[in-house]
Design an enzyme around this catalytic site. Structure first.
Site, short mmCIF file in Angstrom:
data_model
loop_
_atom_site.label_atom_id
_atom_site.label_comp_id
_atom_site.label_asym_id
_atom_site.label_seq_id
_atom_site.Cartn_x
_atom_site.Cartn_y
_atom_site.Cartn_z
N HIS A 88 -14.85 -1.67 1.38
CA HIS A 88 -15.47 -3.02 1.60
C HIS A 88 -16.60 -3.03 2.24
CE1 HIS A 88 -11.14 -4.27 1.05
NE2 HIS A 88 -10.78 -2.99 1.70
N GLU A 90 -11.91 4.29 7.49
CA GLU A 90 -12.82 3.51 6.52
C GLU A 90 -13.82 3.03 7.44
OE1 GLU A 90 -10.24 0.08 5.10
OE2 GLU A 90 -8.39 1.47 4.87
#
Ligand SMILES: *Cc1c(COP(=O)(O)O)cnc(C)c1O
Length: 387
Positions: free
Chosen positions: A208, A175
């Site tokens: 995110h 991520e």
């Protein structure tokens, strides 16, 4: 027969029973159990989901149009409305990449891309803390996989040097902003590792980070100047972009291959064209939300400093952990903050390592500096009381 009632009691006994919360939303507030609280657990990072001006402008624009509320089919059959191609063209142009592909959700993307691209000659090497959807994607595929300790690139390099000659292809998966610790991946280092070998693909999930990071909100890859170097750049529209769906930036060949092989793309009804239009409406404005990004960054810094030594130092983003330690005190602290009007949630093992139960603050640009200071005061007040 499996006794599901028994299974549920077991969950209840160990304090792990989950419930769908009974909540109502009002802008940056959330109402739960008759209490109105400031929402410190939202993924609406730019505060766009509660912006009535944007909503009204969009509704005005589509007034009288015949844009469908359902695609009624997979894109491979009759569901490929012009909205998709137009939006994908905009995405690839904006990111400066050959091709873009839109999916129904980040979960669809992560459970579909990896299984489609791997074979038995592939090794997937994933960060220990990647999202559940990536884990599921790894497990659905035919490749072998290894995990490296979170952001431990020394260990990653060791695995790569040992394994690269044993496999036809390696895929490194990470991520960019991590969902639990709010820390970030060193994308430049991953890119240079990838470039030292001929058979590595780099897969980065910006769920995110998109909207929040980068000068025009394209994510951490934009901020770190490496959009071109990430073979498989994934992001979602359900968080900062206040919509639904996900995207992949990749090469033209990979896009065409996924259209032929990716099961969640082929066997699921595509998002409604109306939803795509809303996503595009917000995506086109992304560069304009600089003030929101700067404010979010400023209030995040305030909370990180306030929680320095208690988890704040781990984070490098708007997701900030407050590590309490044991489960029970963590739950009690979260409940105390809720009583004070701050909606924040405890995160316990197995989601996070044992002994690191934490409250996860997820900030958004609609929170004022004054509210931030009030939360920090409530946090300090609590710790004075305990010690
Ligand atoms: C939320 C999230 C997803 C899932 O995206 P959805 O669009 O909600 O399905 C995927 N990856 C990460 C890292 C996420 O945080």
């Amino acid at each position: 027969m499996i006794d599901y009632r028994q299974k549920l009691s077991e969950l209840q006994r160990t304090g792990s029973l989950r419930r769908l919360p009974d909540i109502a939303h009002g802008g940056i507030y959330i109402e739960c159990d008759g209490r109105r609280m400031l929402n410190f657990s939202s993924n609406d990072y730019l505060g766009l989901a509660s912006r009535t001006d944007l909503r009204n402008e969009f509704l005005e624009r589509i007034k009288g149009s015949d844009i469908p509320l359902s695609s009624s089919s997979s894109r491979l059959l009759t569901g490929n409305f012009k909205e998709y191609a137009r939006f994908e063209e905009l995405l690839s142009r904006t990111f400066g990449r050959e091709a873009a592909l839109v999916f129904n959700s980040g979960y669809h993307a992560n459970t579909g891309i990896l299984p489609a691209l791997v074979d038995k000659q592939t090794l997937i090497i994933a960060d220990k803390l990647v999202h559940a959807s990536i884990i599921d994607g790894i497990l659905l595929g035919k490749a072998e996989y290894k995990r490296f300790r979170h952001n431990d690139y020394g260990q990653l390099e060791k695995i790569v040097s040992e394994e690269s000659s044993r496999f036809e292809q390696l895929i490194i998966v990470t991520e960019s902003v991590f969902s639990m610790d709010g820390d970030i991946a060193d994308l430049q280092r991953l890119v240079s590792l990838k470039k030292t070998y001929k058979n590595i693909l780099l897969y980065v999930d910006e769920a995110h980070a998109v909207g929040v990071r980068g000068a025009s909100g394209l994510g951490l890859a934009e901020e770190l100047g490496c959009i071109q170097d990430i073979d498989l750049l994934v992001g979602t529209f359900g968080k900062a972009l206040a919509s639904m769906g996900a995207y992949l930036l990749c090469s033209r060949v990979i896009k065409e291959y996924l259209v032929n092989t990716m099961r969640p793309l082929i066997f699921s009804t595509a998002l409604p064209p109306l939803q795509i239009a809303w996503t595009q409406f917000l995506f086109e404005r992304l560069p304009e939300f600089t003030a929101e990004r700067e404010h979010l960054s400023a209030i995040s810094r305030l909370l990180r400093v306030a929680l320095n030594g208690q988890g704040g130092e781990i984070s490098d983003s708007h997701i900030i952990p407050y590590i309490v330690g044991e489960n029970q005190p963590c739950v009690e602290e979260a409940l105390r903050l809720q009583r004070e009007g701050f909606y924040c949630l405890p995160v316990r093992p197995p989601t996070v390592p044992k002994g690191t139960a934490r409250i996860r603050f997820s900030l958004n640009a609609a929170i004022s500096e004054k509210d931030m200071v009030a939360l920090i005061q409530a946090l300090n007040y609590g710790s004075n009381e305990i010690y």
